[in-house]
Enzyme design. Structure first.
Site, PDB file in Angstrom:
ATOM      1  N   LYS A 275      35.653  55.212  49.970  1.00 46.35           N
ATOM      2  CA  LYS A 275      34.729  54.076  50.035  1.00 46.35           C
ATOM      3  C   LYS A 275      34.214  53.824  48.624  1.00 46.35           C
ATOM      4  O   LYS A 275      33.354  54.543  48.122  1.00 46.35           O
ATOM      5  CB  LYS A 275      33.577  54.370  50.990  1.00 46.35           C
ATOM      6  CG  LYS A 275      32.658  53.176  51.249  1.00 46.35           C
ATOM      7  CD  LYS A 275      31.632  53.528  52.319  1.00 46.35           C
ATOM      8  CE  LYS A 275      30.738  52.339  52.655  1.00 46.35           C
ATOM      9  NZ  LYS A 275      29.750  52.684  53.702  1.00 46.35           N
ATOM     10  N   ARG A 285      23.938  40.927  53.636  1.00 50.44           N
ATOM     11  CA  ARG A 285      22.719  41.716  53.457  1.00 50.44           C
ATOM     12  C   ARG A 285      21.821  41.025  52.428  1.00 50.44           C
ATOM     13  O   ARG A 285      22.291  40.422  51.475  1.00 50.44           O
ATOM     14  CB  ARG A 285      23.053  43.131  52.983  1.00 50.44           C
ATOM     15  CG  ARG A 285      23.934  43.916  53.946  1.00 50.44           C
ATOM     16  CD  ARG A 285      24.183  45.317  53.418  1.00 50.44           C
ATOM     17  NE  ARG A 285      25.190  46.016  54.173  1.00 50.44           N
ATOM     18  CZ  ARG A 285      24.954  46.710  55.278  1.00 50.44           C
ATOM     19  NH1 ARG A 285      23.731  46.769  55.746  1.00 50.44           N
ATOM     20  NH2 ARG A 285      25.925  47.328  55.913  1.00 50.44           N
ATOM     21  N   LYS A 291      24.491  52.426  45.083  1.00 50.10           N
ATOM     22  CA  LYS A 291      24.937  53.576  45.869  1.00 50.10           C
ATOM     23  C   LYS A 291      25.979  54.401  45.114  1.00 50.10           C
ATOM     24  O   LYS A 291      26.828  55.058  45.706  1.00 50.10           O
ATOM     25  CB  LYS A 291      25.489  53.099  47.217  1.00 50.10           C
ATOM     26  CG  LYS A 291      24.464  52.340  48.044  1.00 50.10           C
ATOM     27  CD  LYS A 291      24.975  51.999  49.434  1.00 50.10           C
ATOM     28  CE  LYS A 291      23.894  51.301  50.248  1.00 50.10           C
ATOM     29  NZ  LYS A 291      24.314  51.031  51.643  1.00 50.10           N
ATOM     30  N   GLU A 307      38.829  63.284  47.890  1.00 46.13           N
ATOM     31  CA  GLU A 307      37.923  63.060  49.014  1.00 46.13           C
ATOM     32  C   GLU A 307      38.696  62.996  50.337  1.00 46.13           C
ATOM     33  O   GLU A 307      38.275  63.568  51.353  1.00 46.13           O
ATOM     34  CB  GLU A 307      37.143  61.758  48.812  1.00 46.13           C
ATOM     35  CG  GLU A 307      36.094  61.804  47.718  1.00 46.13           C
ATOM     36  CD  GLU A 307      34.787  62.424  48.207  1.00 46.13           C
ATOM     37  OE1 GLU A 307      34.725  62.867  49.375  1.00 46.13           O
ATOM     38  OE2 GLU A 307      33.830  62.460  47.418  1.00 46.13           O
ATOM     39  N   LYS A 322      38.327  51.592  51.785  1.00 45.70           N
ATOM     40  CA  LYS A 322      37.474  50.398  51.740  1.00 45.70           C
ATOM     41  C   LYS A 322      37.048  50.129  50.300  1.00 45.70           C
ATOM     42  O   LYS A 322      36.582  51.064  49.644  1.00 45.70           O
ATOM     43  CB  LYS A 322      36.246  50.638  52.627  1.00 45.70           C
ATOM     44  CG  LYS A 322      35.229  49.513  52.669  1.00 45.70           C
ATOM     45  CD  LYS A 322      34.058  49.889  53.562  1.00 45.70           C
ATOM     46  CE  LYS A 322      33.024  48.773  53.624  1.00 45.70           C
ATOM     47  NZ  LYS A 322      31.865  49.118  54.471  1.00 45.70           N
ATOM     48  N   TYR A 387      37.744  40.894  59.779  1.00 48.77           N
ATOM     49  CA  TYR A 387      37.035  39.805  60.446  1.00 48.77           C
ATOM     50  C   TYR A 387      37.998  38.702  60.882  1.00 48.77           C
ATOM     51  O   TYR A 387      37.623  37.820  61.651  1.00 48.77           O
ATOM     52  CB  TYR A 387      35.965  39.230  59.521  1.00 48.77           C
ATOM     53  CG  TYR A 387      34.928  40.248  59.112  1.00 48.77           C
ATOM     54  CD1 TYR A 387      33.898  40.605  59.975  1.00 48.77           C
ATOM     55  CD2 TYR A 387      34.995  40.883  57.870  1.00 48.77           C
ATOM     56  CE1 TYR A 387      32.956  41.554  59.612  1.00 48.77           C
ATOM     57  CE2 TYR A 387      34.057  41.835  57.493  1.00 48.77           C
ATOM     58  CZ  TYR A 387      33.041  42.171  58.371  1.00 48.77           C
ATOM     59  OH  TYR A 387      32.117  43.122  58.008  1.00 48.77           O
TER      60      TYR A 387
END
Length: 406
Positions: A275, A285, A291, A307, A322, A387
């Site tokens: 990610k 948002r 982050k 990871e 992602k 989507y």
């Protein structure tokens, strides 16, 4: 002295250009002039001049000829090629037979945003997407997806601000929005595969993916303690796959152990193993947070593979990457490294770019949509969270119907 002028039908044929093929000239106009007897020869002369100018197109110059089509170059003999790749692309049947990558509605996971209300609320930054009412709008959208073969959905909640807290207790409330929705969907659609998000930020007052300490640092182990309870709550409600989407160390192993301890050995884990800290996330948002201390630097590939390897060792069943399109190289590297299924998340920014360009007629939205999904599959993804799931599946179903009817 009196005179009158009136228009009559033209009897002069149309003038055509070179060889009377490609160019059509102007059509002549004609007028009849009736002149009564004049006492002045000068007036009569002027009228004759006017009459001659009214039929000028008859004597107009012809249009220039249309340039001839260039002739095909002549060659002495064809190239002596041992192989001509175009032979396998010369007709639709062969192109379809040799296609290496295919895509179907079974490859899609349909992400759905839900909220406590009854009215579907448009998401302005994502054309065509809605925050669905959890009872009515959601049920209708899932039914539409199932009709075109999309049998997997992932739920994202809009949690009321009043229920958020620094430690996110609402995340493991068995009567919370997600558990209630999972039970409702399983009751209406027993065969639907439901993915849920084991994610802290929707339930936190800070919006971060973990509990924030007094020094501003994300508390890794304390947050995982909460995530374990969240995963168990979702499994208890009937979730088929829980998605550990927070990039916190040890989360997969901790969630796997918690699920097994509660008797949910058959509930799968899809880990968001790769990610990246991407600018393509969360255009719906209101606040963008830094982050970088727990998501991966987009410049790094070895770290991403490390990871993923750790998540696999801890018990992940599916590895997710992602965002999708900027990470096609990582999907391929991961495909070569693991035998586990690989998922790819086509995020909100990817969706919105294609939609916006399509609305502005800068691209063919449908073709770019299908090409993007096919490229993600070609890179190695078995599942695509997109989507576009409903729109793409509808197109694929239409193509299949045309093929079967022939």
């Amino acid at each position: 002295m009196t005179s009158s002028m009136f228009r009559s039908p033209c009897k002069i044929p149309s003038v055509k250009g070179f060889e009377q093929k490609s160019y059509v000239g102007l059509k002549a106009a004609s007028y009849n002039v009736r002149v009564n007897s004049f006492k002045s020869s000068e007036v009569a002369s002027q009228l004759q001049k006017i009459d001659s100018t009214l039929i000028w197109p008859v004597n107009a110059l012809e249009a220039p000829p249309v340039p001839s089509k260039p002739a095909t170059p002549l060659i002495d003999q064809p190239l002596q090629l041992s192989r001509r790749a175009r032979r396998n692309r010369k007709c639709p049947t062969q192109r379809a037979a040799f296609q290496e990558t295919n895509i179907s509605p079974a490859n899609f996971i349909y992400p759905l945003f839900i909220h406590e209300g009854e009215v579907d609320i448009p998401i302005t930054s994502m054309p065509g997407r809605y925050m669905l009412g959890w009872r009515h709008g959601l049920i209708e959208e899932v039914a539409r997806a199932l009709d075109v073969g999309v049998n997997s959905v992932k739920l994202y909640p809009k949690v009321p601000e009043a229920l958020k807290s620094p430690t996110g207790e609402e995340a493991f409330n068995d009567n919370g929005l997600i558990p209630r929705t999972v039970r409702l969907l399983k009751d209406r659609f027993p065969d639907l595969v439901i993915y849920t998000d084991v994610n802290f930020d929707e339930y936190s007052t800070t919006g971060h993916g973990g509990i924030v300490g007094e020094d501003g640092v994300i508390l890794n182990d304390e947050t995982i303690h909460q995530l374990r309870k969240q995963a168990v709550s979702q499994a208890r409600a009937g979730a088929d796959v829980v998605c550990t989407s927070e990039m916190l160390d040890g989360r997969v192993g901790a969630v796997r152990a918690a699920l097994d301890a509660e008797g949910f050995q058959d509930v799968s884990i899809m880990s968001y193993s790769v990610k990246y800290t991407s600018s393509l996330y969360g255009r719906f948002r209101k606040v963008q947070l830094d982050k970088k201390t727990y998501q991966i630097n987009p410049a790094n590939s070895r770290e991403a593979l490390l990871e993923a390897r750790e998540d696999e060792a801890e018990g992940a069943d599916i590895l997710m990457v992602k965002p999708a399109l900027p990470s096609l190289d990582i999907i391929r590297l991961l495909k070569n490294q693991t035998l586990l299924p690989i998922g790819a998340c086509q995020v909100s920014g990817e969706y919105s770019m294609i939609k916006a360009a399509g609305l502005l007629k800068m691209i063919d939205e449908e073709k770019v949509m299908m090409e993007s999904l096919l490229c993600i599959r070609r890179a190695g993804a078995d599942l695509i969270l997109t989507y576009f799931a409903l729109q793409a599946a509808t197109k694929l179903c239409g193509e299949n119907k045309r093929f079967s009817s022939n």
